[in-house]
Design an enzyme around this catalytic site. Structure first.
Site, PDB file in Angstrom:
ATOM      1  N   SER A 178      -4.991  -5.170  -4.927  1.00  8.69           N
ATOM      2  CA  SER A 178      -4.119  -4.347  -3.962  1.00  8.69           C
ATOM      3  C   SER A 178      -4.873  -4.492  -2.498  1.00  8.69           C
ATOM      4  CB  SER A 178      -3.988  -3.062  -4.455  1.00  8.69           C
ATOM      5  OG  SER A 178      -3.514  -2.061  -3.557  1.00  8.69           O
ATOM      6  N   GLY A 179      -4.027  -4.515  -1.573  1.00  7.74           N
ATOM      7  CA  GLY A 179      -4.468  -4.700  -0.344  1.00  7.74           C
ATOM      8  C   GLY A 179      -5.082  -3.318   0.157  1.00  7.74           C
ATOM      9  N   THR A 213      13.073 -10.033   0.777  1.00  5.30           N
ATOM     10  CA  THR A 213      12.214 -10.455   2.021  1.00  5.30           C
ATOM     11  C   THR A 213      10.997 -10.042   1.991  1.00  5.30           C
ATOM     12  OG1 THR A 213      14.673 -10.593   3.153  1.00  5.30           O
ATOM     13  CG2 THR A 213      12.553 -10.365   4.643  1.00  5.30           C
ATOM     14  N   CYS A 259      -5.222  10.139  -8.526  1.00  4.06           N
ATOM     15  CA  CYS A 259      -3.855  10.232  -9.124  1.00  4.06           C
ATOM     16  C   CYS A 259      -3.631  11.468  -9.833  1.00  4.06           C
ATOM     17  CB  CYS A 259      -3.693   8.939 -10.000  1.00  4.06           C
ATOM     18  SG  CYS A 259      -3.934   7.449  -9.130  1.00  4.06           S
TER      19      CYS A 259
HETATM   20  C1  LIG Z   1      -5.310   2.136  -6.691  1.00  3.62           C
HETATM   21  C2  LIG Z   1      -5.057   1.432  -7.863  1.00  3.62           C
HETATM   22  C3  LIG Z   1      -4.012   1.088  -8.409  1.00  3.62           C
HETATM   23  C4  LIG Z   1      -2.496   1.054  -7.611  1.00  3.62           C
HETATM   24  O1  LIG Z   1      -2.579   0.342  -6.622  1.00  3.62           O
HETATM   25  P1  LIG Z   1      -1.650   0.430  -5.494  1.00  3.62           P
HETATM   26  O2  LIG Z   1      -1.681  -0.554  -4.574  1.00  3.62           O
HETATM   27  O3  LIG Z   1      -2.064   1.893  -4.718  1.00  3.62           O
HETATM   28  O4  LIG Z   1      -0.221   0.771  -6.131  1.00  3.62           O
HETATM   29  C5  LIG Z   1      -4.010   0.165  -9.682  1.00  3.62           C
HETATM   30  N1  LIG Z   1      -5.183   0.285 -10.523  1.00  3.62           N
HETATM   31  C6  LIG Z   1      -6.125   0.718 -10.157  1.00  3.62           C
HETATM   32  C7  LIG Z   1      -7.508   0.560 -10.833  1.00  3.62           C
HETATM   33  C8  LIG Z   1      -6.314   1.242  -8.754  1.00  3.62           C
HETATM   34  O5  LIG Z   1      -7.667   1.905  -8.354  1.00  3.62           O
END
Ligand SMILES: *Cc1c(COP(=O)(O)O)cnc(C)c1O
Length: 402
Positions: free
Chosen positions: A200-201, A238, A326
């Site tokens: 994830s970015g 897109t 979360c």
């Molecule tokens: C933050 C996280 C995600 C979710 O990534 P997002 O880009 O926020 O949807 C998934 N898995 C783990 C282990 C994370 O820490």
């Protein structure tokens, strides 16, 4: 102005100024649709392909194995549902762990509701899965193992290379959520026997709303988002060009900085852990003592409410987290802390410190000073502290156990 110190890097990170700089032209001037044939389109296309190369190089993949998505959550969904739908005629069994991110757990729950069978492997008190139990769970019906590389709450690093090895011996596909490890410890999809990998970015100093699913060329998935056939037909829509370009830059920076970042973070983390365990009585480290992310320190304190701790630290300008980002708005205790055997009171008395590239030694000293002060003050007014204290400490079996 009060000093503000950010120590919640497992939730998200501050975007790197170089990443912002790389993105700006794609908002302002290079706004073409990457599918268009004209020069505007080609510019956008080239931006995306450069990013694909940057990400591929970070994890030892080929460019055609990188698919851009809207983030870690989408990548987890795409991997797990994508395999489930593709290989449902071969088998309907999936193996995961009890401590996965909700993006994995909820996806597995959903698949159970449509006829798949899921095994949720337990973990030991440090948060490690047991390879032998995993091996015993694999049946002829098993199509996928999805186990995270490192846990986002307690920072425990799972033995993914061994998991991948067993998966392949048994002819099972292996996905790992590596959102927390990429950029912090070396991640090489070949060496670690990984078929599918999520990143994830915004967890690696890049932008929010963009992520990657790595998929080994020889593995197939059923796409979830149908449309114009973008991303080799795997993910239509897109492309988020500025986001993708930013993620590419973040990947390049992560690769270059990994050795330094990781060494520096390890020193800061260990300083943090040592000060807390030495200076705060009845404090314990959650997670594995050594197999843990270089930036993660996760504690529990007897007689303390995590929420009060977070708010008191926030008053001092320190941003940390209780449980995980979360679950912190829910009242239910963290599923991860329950899985490592804590009771509800212990789980609610937990604190996650996740350090980042920008934290300094001074930040750590200030945060530790503040934490010591805050814990002592909260305990003075805590009904949980005092009488229950002796039993709490005794039932923990002492600090050495951790
Ligand atoms: C933050 C996280 C995600 C979710 O990534 P997002 O880009 O926020 O949807 C998934 N898995 C783990 C282990 C994370 O820490």
């Amino acid at each position: 102005m009060m000093k503000r110190i950010y120590m919640d890097n497992a939730a998200t990170t501050q975007i790197d100024p170089e990443v912002v700089e790389a993105m700006v032209p794609y908002f302002k001037y290079k706004y073409g649709n990457a599918s268009s044939l004209h020069s505007f389109g080609r510019e956008a296309y080239e931006g995306i392909e450069k990013a694909r190369k940057q990400v591929a190089e970070l994890i030892g993949a080929s460019q055609n194995e990188i698919t851009f998505t809207s983030g870690g959550t989408e990548s987890d969904n795409m991997a797990i549902k994508g395999i489930a739908y593709k290989y449902r005629d071969r088998g309907k069994h999936i193996i995961t762990s009890q401590i996965e991110h909700p993006a994995v757990l909820e996806t597995c729950n959903f698949l159970e509701s449509v006829g798949f069978k899921v095994t949720y492997l337990p973990v030991d008190k440090h948060g490690l899965i047991d390879i032998e139990s995993l091996t015993r769970c694999i049946t002829k019906d098993t199509i996928l193992i999805t186990i995270m590389h490192a846990n986002n709450e307690i920072g425990t690093i799972e033995p993914v290379r061994e998991i991948g090895e067993i998966a392949h011996e048994m002819g099972v596909i292996f996905h790992t959520d590596a959102v927390q490890t990429v950029g912090k410890i070396p991640v090489d999809v070949e060496k670690l026997n990984i078929d599918l990998l999520t990143l994830s970015g915004h967890k690696i100093y890049g932008p929010k709303g963009v992520g990657v699913l790595y998929k080994k060329d020889s593995v197939q998935i059923q796409p979830l988002i149908h449309g114009g056939g973008h991303e080799r037909g795997l993910r239509s829509g897109t492309e988020n060009v500025p986001g993708i370009v930013g993620l590419g830059k973040a990947a390049e920076l992560s690769k270059n900085r990994l050795p330094d970042d990781s060494a520096k973070l390890t020193v800061l983390r260990d300083r943090f852990i040592n000060r807390v365990l030495n200076e705060i009585e009845d404090s314990f480290l959650n997670g594995h003592p050594t197999k843990r992310l270089p930036n993660n320190a996760h504690f529990r304190f007897s007689g303390i409410e995590g929420e009060s701790l977070i708010l008191s630290l926030d008053d001092k300008g320190i941003a940390a987290s209780t449980g995980s980002a979360c679950s912190s708005k829910k009242l239910a205790p963290s599923h991860v802390l329950m899985a490592i055997g804590l009771n509800e009171v212990q789980a609610h008395g937990s604190l996650r410190i996740s350090l980042g590239r920008n934290n300094t030694k001074e930040d750590v000293e200030y945060a530790c000073d503040s934490l010591v002060e805050v814990v002592n003050r909260l305990r003075e007014i805590s009904p949980l502290w005092g009488k229950g204290r002796v039993t709490a400490a005794a039932s923990e079996g002492g600090r050495s156990e951790d």
